[in-house]
Design a protein around this motif. Sequence first.
Motif, mmCIF file in Angstrom:
data_model
loop_
_atom_site.group_PDB
_atom_site.id
_atom_site.type_symbol
_atom_site.label_atom_id
_atom_site.label_comp_id
_atom_site.label_asym_id
_atom_site.label_seq_id
_atom_site.Cartn_x
_atom_site.Cartn_y
_atom_site.Cartn_z
ATOM 1 N N ARG A 3 25.777 -132.994 34.255
ATOM 2 C CA ARG A 3 24.772 -132.402 33.379
ATOM 3 C C ARG A 3 24.915 -130.889 33.469
ATOM 4 N NH1 ARG A 3 18.239 -132.373 34.462
ATOM 5 N NH2 ARG A 3 17.588 -131.672 32.375
ATOM 6 N N TYR A 4 25.064 -130.251 32.319
ATOM 7 C CA TYR A 4 25.268 -128.811 32.266
ATOM 8 C C TYR A 4 24.037 -128.147 31.658
ATOM 9 C CZ TYR A 4 30.165 -130.013 33.043
ATOM 10 O OH TYR A 4 31.331 -130.505 33.567
ATOM 11 N N ILE A 5 23.480 -127.187 32.386
ATOM 12 C CA ILE A 5 22.321 -126.433 31.914
ATOM 13 C C ILE A 5 22.680 -124.950 31.969
ATOM 14 C CG2 ILE A 5 19.880 -125.881 32.268
ATOM 15 C CD1 ILE A 5 19.650 -128.560 33.788
ATOM 16 N N LEU A 6 22.522 -124.267 30.848
ATOM 17 C CA LEU A 6 22.772 -122.835 30.802
ATOM 18 C C LEU A 6 21.442 -122.093 30.887
ATOM 19 C CD1 LEU A 6 24.633 -120.398 30.409
ATOM 20 C CD2 LEU A 6 24.356 -120.692 27.932
ATOM 21 N N HIS A 7 21.289 -121.316 31.938
ATOM 22 C CA HIS A 7 20.129 -120.440 32.083
ATOM 23 C C HIS A 7 20.496 -119.134 31.381
ATOM 24 C CE1 HIS A 7 18.165 -123.013 35.205
ATOM 25 N NE2 HIS A 7 19.426 -123.404 35.368
ATOM 26 N N GLU A 8 19.775 -118.790 30.320
ATOM 27 C CA GLU A 8 20.261 -117.732 29.431
ATOM 28 C C GLU A 8 19.129 -116.981 28.740
ATOM 29 O OE1 GLU A 8 21.656 -118.378 25.626
ATOM 30 O OE2 GLU A 8 20.078 -119.789 25.148
ATOM 31 N N ASP A 9 19.506 -115.826 28.194
ATOM 32 C CA ASP A 9 18.760 -115.121 27.159
ATOM 33 C C ASP A 9 19.678 -115.122 25.946
ATOM 34 O OD1 ASP A 9 17.753 -113.127 25.379
ATOM 35 O OD2 ASP A 9 16.673 -112.170 27.033
ATOM 36 N N PRO A 10 19.272 -115.703 24.819
ATOM 37 C CA PRO A 10 20.191 -115.861 23.687
ATOM 38 C C PRO A 10 20.673 -114.552 23.076
ATOM 39 C CG PRO A 10 17.953 -116.481 23.067
ATOM 40 C CD PRO A 10 17.960 -116.302 24.550
ATOM 41 N N ARG A 11 20.053 -113.442 23.426
ATOM 42 C CA ARG A 11 20.502 -112.138 22.920
ATOM 43 C C ARG A 11 21.721 -111.624 23.674
ATOM 44 N NH1 ARG A 11 14.547 -109.606 23.594
ATOM 45 N NH2 ARG A 11 14.890 -110.721 25.566
ATOM 46 N N SER A 12 22.042 -112.239 24.792
ATOM 47 C CA SER A 12 23.101 -111.766 25.666
ATOM 48 C C SER A 12 24.473 -112.292 25.235
ATOM 49 C CB SER A 12 22.818 -112.214 27.106
ATOM 50 O OG SER A 12 23.980 -112.129 27.904
ATOM 51 N N GLY A 13 25.423 -111.375 25.082
ATOM 52 C CA GLY A 13 26.790 -111.796 24.798
ATOM 53 C C GLY A 13 27.416 -112.543 25.947
ATOM 54 N N ASN A 14 27.049 -112.191 27.179
ATOM 55 C CA ASN A 14 27.578 -112.921 28.328
ATOM 56 C C ASN A 14 27.135 -114.378 28.314
ATOM 57 O OD1 ASN A 14 29.162 -110.938 29.650
ATOM 58 N ND2 ASN A 14 27.329 -109.990 30.496
ATOM 59 N N CYS A 15 25.914 -114.625 27.880
ATOM 60 C CA CYS A 15 25.446 -116.008 27.747
ATOM 61 C C CYS A 15 26.162 -116.711 26.594
ATOM 62 C CB CYS A 15 23.935 -116.028 27.528
ATOM 63 S SG CYS A 15 22.975 -115.369 28.913
ATOM 64 N N TYR A 16 26.359 -115.976 25.510
ATOM 65 C CA TYR A 16 27.028 -116.545 24.342
ATOM 66 C C TYR A 16 28.453 -116.987 24.661
ATOM 67 C CZ TYR A 16 29.383 -116.609 19.791
ATOM 68 O OH TYR A 16 30.138 -116.964 18.702
ATOM 69 N N LYS A 17 29.152 -116.243 25.505
ATOM 70 C CA LYS A 17 30.505 -116.656 25.895
ATOM 71 C C LYS A 17 30.533 -118.095 26.378
ATOM 72 C CE LYS A 17 31.652 -112.336 28.210
ATOM 73 N NZ LYS A 17 31.897 -111.838 29.577
ATOM 74 N N ILE A 18 29.559 -118.427 27.199
ATOM 75 C CA ILE A 18 29.524 -119.765 27.793
ATOM 76 C C ILE A 18 29.224 -120.809 26.729
ATOM 77 C CG2 ILE A 18 28.402 -121.212 29.534
ATOM 78 C CD1 ILE A 18 27.844 -118.630 31.111
ATOM 79 N N LYS A 19 28.290 -120.507 25.834
ATOM 80 C CA LYS A 19 27.979 -121.455 24.755
ATOM 81 C C LYS A 19 29.177 -121.651 23.833
ATOM 82 C CE LYS A 19 23.987 -119.484 23.541
ATOM 83 N NZ LYS A 19 22.644 -119.284 22.928
ATOM 84 N N LEU A 20 29.898 -120.579 23.544
ATOM 85 C CA LEU A 20 31.071 -120.702 22.674
ATOM 86 C C LEU A 20 32.180 -121.490 23.361
ATOM 87 C CD1 LEU A 20 32.553 -120.052 20.074
ATOM 88 C CD2 LEU A 20 33.124 -117.796 21.019
ATOM 89 N N THR A 21 32.409 -121.216 24.627
ATOM 90 C CA THR A 21 33.422 -121.973 25.373
ATOM 91 C C THR A 21 33.078 -123.456 25.382
ATOM 92 O OG1 THR A 21 33.901 -120.074 26.800
ATOM 93 C CG2 THR A 21 34.557 -122.237 27.601
ATOM 94 N N ALA A 22 31.845 -123.778 25.706
ATOM 95 C CA ALA A 22 31.425 -125.173 25.762
ATOM 96 C C ALA A 22 31.602 -125.848 24.405
ATOM 97 C CB ALA A 22 29.977 -125.271 26.224
ATOM 98 N N ALA A 23 31.246 -125.143 23.328
ATOM 99 C CA ALA A 23 31.391 -125.725 21.994
ATOM 100 C C ALA A 23 32.848 -125.984 21.662
ATOM 101 C CB ALA A 23 30.765 -124.793 20.956
#
Length: 204
Positions: A3-23
Amino acid sequence: MARYILHEDPRSGNCYKIKLTAALVGIPLEVRQYDIMAGETRTPEFLGNVNANGRIPVLQIDDRFLPESNAACWYLAEDSALIPNDRFDRADMLRWMFFEQYNHEPNVATLRFWLHFVGEANLSKQQRAQLMAKRIAGCDALSLMDRHLAGRDWFVGGGPTLADIALYAYTHVAEEGGFGLADYPAVEAWLARVAALPRYVAMS
């Protein structure tokens, strides 16, 4: 499956990197959002249970926590085409990921945060004193990227890698920090190629 959970602020590019990689690699992510402007990553609960460094993103894999965006991207992308098989290409990919964190993000991303979210009028005297230096360093980073991409489609090898994802995140929103992307035509063409990848997701 984990189970993968991303702790994030959606305004952050660093968080977005992880979402894009996962997608791109087809891994589903749950998200837990925090408002960094409100200090939600500095609470005793966050510091004690998620990341003692008080920063996001953090990728949670079952009951384990992995801070640092590029480490999380590597974890998700291992054994995928986003990490090259060739030993030199893997090292070269890491070179660009280190460049992103050392030369690009501290300048391009910081100006975006200061100007787009904090507001220039709200900056401290020390922050205002750094604006020109960060502008020059950010332009230097974008110019280096533009020269590297002239005549090639991707940063490393013949296809997209984590180097592209790491650099895409804050580059594609660099204009929010006052950088004119039209000055970097090879970068603009590369941004369009990344956005056209199958399973691409936009920054929310």
